[in-house]
Write a protein that holds these residues in place. Structure first.
Motif: not given
Length: 482
Positions: A74-77, A423-426, A448-449
């Motif tokens: 979660f930190a990386f994402v 995730v999705y919008f960025p 994939i991410l």
């Protein structure tokens, strides 16, 4: 004299502003003064919130291997997608393009009006829900102080059951007052105070956890977390699955700040370019919080093993020193006063801008009234702002009183906002802005991410909804006691 070229906020046309000093930015707004440190304070205030207190419980559901790995994931994402989002503050060029003042503006500029409305609904309901979660958490900490005093006076085994409703109302009253701060740019000092408070209670929790972990005679956790079986500390297979899902939501909530990243970036002065400053602030904020999350989560799990409480400082894994625990909970309350404003000010701004454009001649909406306040002096009050923001705080307080379930609410909020906002919008905006070719290697990895994050959000939401369903079986509205 300085000539400033800016954008008209209502119709997007170019306009010129003459000023006798360097008071304005390139868009005609008053010059922004934020820097890397104020932005870092905003990030830390937003990220290190009530979620940190549930991390020991979350790791207990997954164990010593999966728990820390999930925190790192979660930190990386969050960090990676925040870098992508920081480049979307200006469009089409991340350094010289037109400013996007809100997350919603950035989505509109890059993805169009349909996606903008989907973003607006997701973002602002998530911010409102976060305010609800902070109300629940702040009242829980205030109740914990009262119960701690009761335990100290009457013994650790005393019932000391206390309703949290009066404390939610108290928190709401303070939020009504602080909500009259006009805009996000003027709460920098509140964010700094809140950031100091969050680091303080996190450090206290860490210190108490280290002391407890070195005590003998108790479990320090297991590889797989809570075990499946029929023993006194075991759970059923279904319960294990649901609690792991809920733990994912709790961790997602602990990293939720993407919804306000653009708004934070809009406070930054230039030069240097805002995206570069924001990326440095994000690195400081996310690395600082990840250090605290890993140490507090892991130390808390080592201290309590699979019996880690859902809230490290209010679940009464610790009884002594009671004064230190009380101070830590007081720090939580002060921090959440600031965090509530950090997450609510974007809602205030977008609604007031929208209604102001539709009622440009309304004195009720636009006129300020000066009041003389004892020991303060002249105070400018806008009646519309007073009524609307009070109604907003009232709605979050009432909903918190209806659903005062700390872990379940935190998990559901985290699950709801993680995939679309973090995730999705960025990712989608970055692909559009950089013209990344469909089915190229980078495009595939980004998809994939996004897909993995969507699956995480879905299972986390299911786990939290199941937890709320179980809580409701033994719950009477407005009569919760701890």
């Amino acid at each position: 004299m300085v000539q400033v070229e800016g954008m008209d906020m209502e119709n997007g046309s170019q306009r010129s502003i003459s000023a006798y000093s360097e008071e304005y930015d390139d868009d005609g707004h008053l010059r922004r003064t934020g820097n890397m440190w104020t932005a870092s304070a905003h990030v830390i205030t937003a990220v290190i919130g009530s979620g940190v207190l549930s991390l020991a419980w979350s790791i207990a559901q997954m164990g010593w291997i999966a728990g820390p790995i999930t925190l790192v994931f979660f930190a990386f994402v969050t960090y990676y997608t925040s870098l992508l989002l920081a480049d979307c503050y200006r469009s089409p060029d991340p350094i010289t393009g037109k400013r996007n003042y809100t997350y919603m503006d950035a989505v509109k500029a890059n993805l169009g009006p349909t996606q903008q409305w989907l973003c607006a609904f997701t973002q602002y309901t998530n911010l409102w829900a976060t305010a609800v979660g902070y109300t629940v958490t702040a009242s829980t900490s205030m109740v914990a102080i009262k119960r701690s005093d009761c335990f100290h006076s009457n013994g650790d085994n005393s019932p000391c059951h206390i309703s949290n409703n009066p404390y939610m109302i108290t928190f709401g009253v303070f939020q009504i007052i602080f909500s009259q701060i006009p805009d996000f740019h003027r709460i920098w000092w509140l964010s700094i105070v809140a950031a100091v408070m969050s680091l303080s209670y996190s450090s206290i929790g860490l210190g108490l956890g280290i002391g407890k972990a070195f005590e003998s005679g108790h479990s320090h956790g297991t590889i797989g977390g809570i075990s499946i079986g029929h023993g006194p500390d075991d759970v059923s297979r279904a319960t294990k699955v649901w609690q792991v899902f809920q733990a994912l939501g709790n961790i997602a909530f602990a990293y939720s700040f993407s919804a306000i990243l653009i708004e934070i970036q809009d406070t930054l002065k230039t030069p240097p370019p805002e995206n570069k400053t924001m990326k440095r602030a994000t690195l400081i904020g996310v690395s600082t919080t990840t250090f605290f999350y890993m140490t507090i989560g892991c130390v808390g799990y080592a201290a309590f093993g699979n019996n880690a409480p859902g809230n490290l400082l209010t679940g009464f894994g610790f009884y002594n020193p009671y004064w230190l625990i009380n101070f830590a909970n007081a720090c939580i309350v002060v921090h959440l006063v600031g965090a509530y404003q950090v997450f609510s000010q974007p809602i205030f701004a977008v609604f007031e801008s929208w209604i102001g454009k539709r009622r440009p001649h309304s004195r009720f909406i636009h006129n300020d009234h000066v009041m003389n306040v004892p020991f303060y002096g002249a105070l400018s009050v806008n009646l519309f702002r007073l009524v609307w923001r009070t109604a907003f705080v009232f709605s979050t307080t009432i909903f918190a009183m209806l659903f005062p379930f700390f872990n379940d609410i935190v998990g559901l909020i985290g699950a709801y906002g993680f995939w679309p906002l973090t995730v999705y919008f960025p990712v989608a905006m970055y692909i559009h802005q950089q013209n990344i070719r469909r089915w190229s290697t980078k495009w595939v990895w980004l998809q994939i991410l996004s897909l993995i994050s969507l699956l995480v959000s879905i299972v986390a939401a299911l786990g939290s909804v199941e937890g709320i369903y179980q809580d409701l079986k033994h719950y009477t509205p407005f009569k919760t006691k701890y």
